[in-house]
Enzyme design. Structure first.
Site, PDB file in Angstrom:
ATOM      1  N   TYR A 151       4.012   4.968  11.767  1.00  0.00           N
ATOM      2  CA  TYR A 151       4.138   3.560  11.906  1.00  0.00           C
ATOM      3  C   TYR A 151       4.913   2.797  10.959  1.00  0.00           C
ATOM      4  O   TYR A 151       5.319   2.036  10.992  1.00  0.00           O
ATOM      5  CB  TYR A 151       2.605   2.668  12.180  1.00  0.00           C
ATOM      6  CG  TYR A 151       1.908   3.048  10.954  1.00  0.00           C
ATOM      7  CD1 TYR A 151       1.992   2.259   9.505  1.00  0.00           C
ATOM      8  CD2 TYR A 151       0.862   3.900  10.786  1.00  0.00           C
ATOM      9  CE1 TYR A 151       1.290   2.396   8.513  1.00  0.00           C
ATOM     10  CE2 TYR A 151      -0.053   4.063   9.744  1.00  0.00           C
ATOM     11  CZ  TYR A 151      -0.014   3.311   8.669  1.00  0.00           C
ATOM     12  OH  TYR A 151      -0.944   3.601   7.647  1.00  0.00           O
ATOM     13  N   ARG A 182       0.734  -1.135   0.033  1.00  0.00           N
ATOM     14  CA  ARG A 182       0.015  -0.033  -0.082  1.00  0.00           C
ATOM     15  C   ARG A 182       0.931   1.156   0.101  1.00  0.00           C
ATOM     16  O   ARG A 182       1.536   1.643   0.938  1.00  0.00           O
ATOM     17  CB  ARG A 182      -0.924  -0.005   1.125  1.00  0.00           C
ATOM     18  CG  ARG A 182      -2.212   0.924   1.350  1.00  0.00           C
ATOM     19  CD  ARG A 182      -2.753   1.130   2.500  1.00  0.00           C
ATOM     20  NE  ARG A 182      -1.997   2.008   3.464  1.00  0.00           N
ATOM     21  CZ  ARG A 182      -1.851   1.668   4.812  1.00  0.00           C
ATOM     22  NH1 ARG A 182      -2.498   0.785   5.332  1.00  0.00           N
ATOM     23  NH2 ARG A 182      -0.898   2.538   5.459  1.00  0.00           N
ATOM     24  N   HIS A 207      -3.735   4.300   4.437  1.00  0.00           N
ATOM     25  CA  HIS A 207      -4.965   3.295   4.597  1.00  0.00           C
ATOM     26  C   HIS A 207      -6.227   3.921   4.287  1.00  0.00           C
ATOM     27  O   HIS A 207      -6.861   3.383   3.368  1.00  0.00           O
ATOM     28  CB  HIS A 207      -5.049   3.055   6.155  1.00  0.00           C
ATOM     29  CG  HIS A 207      -6.509   2.363   6.660  1.00  0.00           C
ATOM     30  ND1 HIS A 207      -6.529   1.187   5.929  1.00  0.00           N
ATOM     31  CD2 HIS A 207      -7.439   2.791   7.402  1.00  0.00           C
ATOM     32  CE1 HIS A 207      -7.884   0.711   6.664  1.00  0.00           C
ATOM     33  NE2 HIS A 207      -8.461   2.099   7.189  1.00  0.00           N
TER      34      HIS A 207
END
Lengths: 327, 403
Positions: free
Chosen positions: B311, B298, B302
């Site tokens: 993160y 990705r 998100h």
């Protein structure tokens, strides 16, 4: 007119629907070869074959999830969950998909399926086999929830549920399965989901019940009429959602007093909803607070003492007397 | 060279990872033979208990597995390439629109274009697709419109109108939930004997959901015509795939259910097409479900409410940019003389204009009708809901009068 118990009349309804419409298929744990743990689906595998009578793996959530998908392709699945206590495993697929696909797809994919499941206490069973959680499903938009009380209306109501274009939760009072027999007409009787039935007319007080609670309610009614000279009107709700508010309001507007009986827990139970509706629509006719006889807000007790948990005729009579005494 | 810290297997190589499933009952299972209908594509066979890795184009756009390189017509290649560009352009435009307040929170798919287009490439119109919410690229190919997807993600119910002739499910947002419905659709299609198949996708986070395992199981027992595609893009919001599983990879998950699987380089469009073609044909022949783990990344957020800097490290994203599925395919097409720099620019401009034209239609259509919210609850609205609807309409009337 043959005499049947409820187990037989439900089997008859499934047979009739499968015979009339080849889109109807049934699925669940132990329902094909074994005919279901309560034998409701007995003999159907032999008649309709394993493509339409499907023994599924043991996973309630996927039983409902896949039934939804099958319904989307145009089939009419009737999924059995072996005991309503195990329906909690399927809460996910009931709430997320079964209840929602018609609306989510803007009408493109209706979900004409039925979830059949035995509910309620009184059969001396171990934990998780005696719950009455119909209030959960009434709270979920998009579902219909119906509960028959005897062999004759069980057959008609299951016919109506299977032929309904929307998803129906069909609760079967397992304590009634083989409790008694009654005449079941040769031809199916038309019954409309969403309609209650006035089973006895009276002028002093309205008793509202459904499912397995109709038996103690009618027993109490006999005593009240014969021994206490109370003219009781009795309503069998039959459809929990949608609810036939008008029939309830008409009755209570006439009698002015009402007691509601159900075995599920009291907190946010079906009686609470009925009381709210009577408060909204029959308030000026009420001569006493609407009373309720229900299960308690505890986990269903172990079966050696279950008879004390369940509403019984004595408790119902007490509640009626209390309501009649109110001035 | 920076390490791929997300996917345990850094490189998808032709050799199969070691796995422990060696039970003799599995050896009786048939292997998948290459699909009959297409002679231009040859899929490696999969026996249950072996998990082949499939990569046909490496990161440099070179053919690393000539035996499985599909022999597609040049027009077909350009159609596939264009679909990937269109997906990326829509993604980029919608992100801009979201930042400018013209779009709701949505889930960008940047970096997953090969996985997306590859997974539905072999489907026929009569087939079904049950996507997760991160599925623009596939939905566009299937016939969902740009304006429809924009409406959907900006909170307009009309965006959920399924285009005519498209047999797709509108996604269920609950992770993994759409996979059970897809399995039921496959079971239903099988019973209606119309020889259609179902493709459903889900992410690496969904692998933790019980309903995925239950769906695998039902599909395997029923031999339902379905292909399960796990788009392993490395993250479920902030959670790396290592926190979803104790296994080194996800493709092994289906073996215990009796479903053969393959691990595919999800940034290699040719590998995706070849793997999917074999799996779809297998389903169509009545041989049951297949599971594909598409290893991808990705590259973006998100959702637009997410800040990945919390993160993951920039170096990791930089590394995955070198594995970009579009750049890789471009190099391959240029090497084959199917694409020029001029053609790349032309296609990019055309796709951008297509997206902008879609945005114009979206702007014209973006009118919410608050009066219809009761209309699709039931075929016939029960009396108690008719009453509530009237109460609601009265409220709307009062508000309109007040304005």
């Amino acid at each position: 007119m043959p005499q049947m118990n409820m187990a037989e009349s439900l089997n008859l309804a499934l047979d009739e629907c499968m015979n009339a419409d080849e889109r109807v298929c049934i699925m669940g744990e132990d329902i094909a070869v074994n005919g279901g743990v309560f034998r409701i689906t007995k003999g159907l595998l032999e008649k309709y074959g394993e493509d339409r009578v499907i023994d599924t793996p043991l996973a309630e959530n996927a039983i409902i999830g896949t039934a939804v998908g099958m319904a989307i392709t145009g089939l009419k699945p009737v999924a059995e969950i072996q005991f309503s206590g195990f329906t909690m495993q399927a809460f996910d697929q009931i709430e997320q998909n079964m209840a929602r696909y018609r609306n989510r797809s803007r009408g493109r994919y209706p979900v004409p399926m039925v979830l059949r499941t035995p509910y309620g206490g009184g059969i001396r069973a171990v934990e998780h086999h005696s719950e009455s959680r119909e209030a959960y499903w009434a709270h979920t938009p998009g579902l219909k929830v119906v509960i028959p009380s005897g062999p004759r209306n069980a057959r008609s109501l299951l016919n109506a549920a299977i032929n309904d274009p929307d998803p129906v939760i069909f609760y079967e009072p397992k304590a009634v399965y083989r409790a008694y027999r009654e005449d079941v007409p040769d031809e199916p009787e038309a019954i409309e989901i969403g309609k209650a039935q006035v089973v006895r007319t009276g002028s002093d007080i309205t008793l509202i019940a459904y499912g397995a609670m109709m038996r103690p309610t009618l027993e109490a009614t006999e005593d009240l009429v014969d021994l206490h000279n109370v003219d009781v009107e009795v309503i069998d709700l039959l459809s929990i959602s949608p609810m036939d508010t008008q029939t309830l309001v008409d009755s209570v507007s006439k009698t002015g007093r009402c007691v509601i009986v159900h075995e599920g827990p009291r907190n946010c139970g079906i009686a609470a909803e009925i009381i709210a509706r009577l408060n909204e629509k029959a308030f000026e006719h009420l001569e006493a607070p609407v009373n309720r006889v229900t299960g308690y807000d505890i986990h269903f007790p172990h079966f050696q003492v279950e008879q004390h948990y369940l509403p019984d005729p004595d408790t119902i009579i007490q509640a009626v007397k209390q309501t009649l005494a109110y001035e | 060279m920076p390490k791929d810290t997300i996917h345990q297997t850094q490189k998808v190589t032709p050799s199969a990872p070691e796995i422990a499933v060696k039970s003799s009952q599995f050896s009786r299972r048939p292997t998948i033979t290459p699909p009959k209908p297409r002679r231009d594509i040859s899929t490696p066979s999969i026996a249950l208990g072996e998990i082949p890795n499939l990569q046909i184009l490496n990161e440099k756009g070179e053919v690393s597995d000539p035996a499985h390189e599909p022999k597609l017509e040049s027009a077909e290649h350009l159609k596939i390439y264009r679909a990937m560009i269109l997906a990326r352009k829509l993604d980029t435009r919608m992100l801009t629109m979201q930042r400018q307040g013209e779009m709701g929170t949505f889930a960008p798919g940047m970096g997953q274009e090969a996985t997306q287009v590859g997974q539905i490439y072999p489907l026929l119109q009569k087939d079904w697709f049950s996507p997760s919410y991160r599925s623009f690229g596939a939905q566009l190919w299937r016939g969902w419109t740009i304006e429809g997807l924009m409406l959907l993600w900006n909170g307009y119910a009309d965006g959920f109108n399924i285009p005519d002739g498209v047999n797709d499910l509108p996604f269920s947002i609950v992770i993994g939930s759409q996979v059970a419905t897809a399995t039921g659709v496959a079971m239903g299609l099988k019973r209606q004997k119309d020889n259609a198949v179902v493709v459903t996708n889900f992410g690496d986070g969904a692998i933790s959901q019980g309903i995925i395992g239950e769906s695998f199981n039902f599909a395997a027992v029923d031999k339902a015509p379905i292909v399960f595609v796990c788009e392993n893009n490395g993250y479920a919001i902030s959670m790396p795939v290592q926190k979803q599983t104790g296994a080194d990879f996800l493709a092994g998950r289906s073996l215990g259910y009796g479903i053969p699987s393959m691990r595919v380089d999800g940034n290699d469009i040719l590998a995706m097409i070849v793997a999917m073609n074999g799996a779809v044909d297998r389903a169509r022949r009545g041989e049951g479900p297949t599971f594909l783990e598409a290893v991808t990344y990705r590259m973006s957020l998100h959702t637009t409410a997410d800040d990945p800097k919390v993160y993951r490290k920039d170096e990791e994203v930089e590394y995955w940019k070198t594995r970009c599925p579009i750049a890789r395919y471009e190099k391959y097409l240029i090497n084959k003389d199917l694409l020029s720099i001029e053609a790349i620019e032309k296609i990019a401009t055309e796709c951008e204009q297509e997206v902008l034209a879609g945005r114009e239609r979206f702007r014209e259509l973006a009118k919410a009708n608050p009066r219809v919210v009761f209309d699709y609850m039931y075929q016939t609205l029960p009396a108690e809901l008719q009453e509530q609807k009237q109460e609601y309409l009265n409220k709307l009337d009062r508000k309109e009068t007040d304005q």
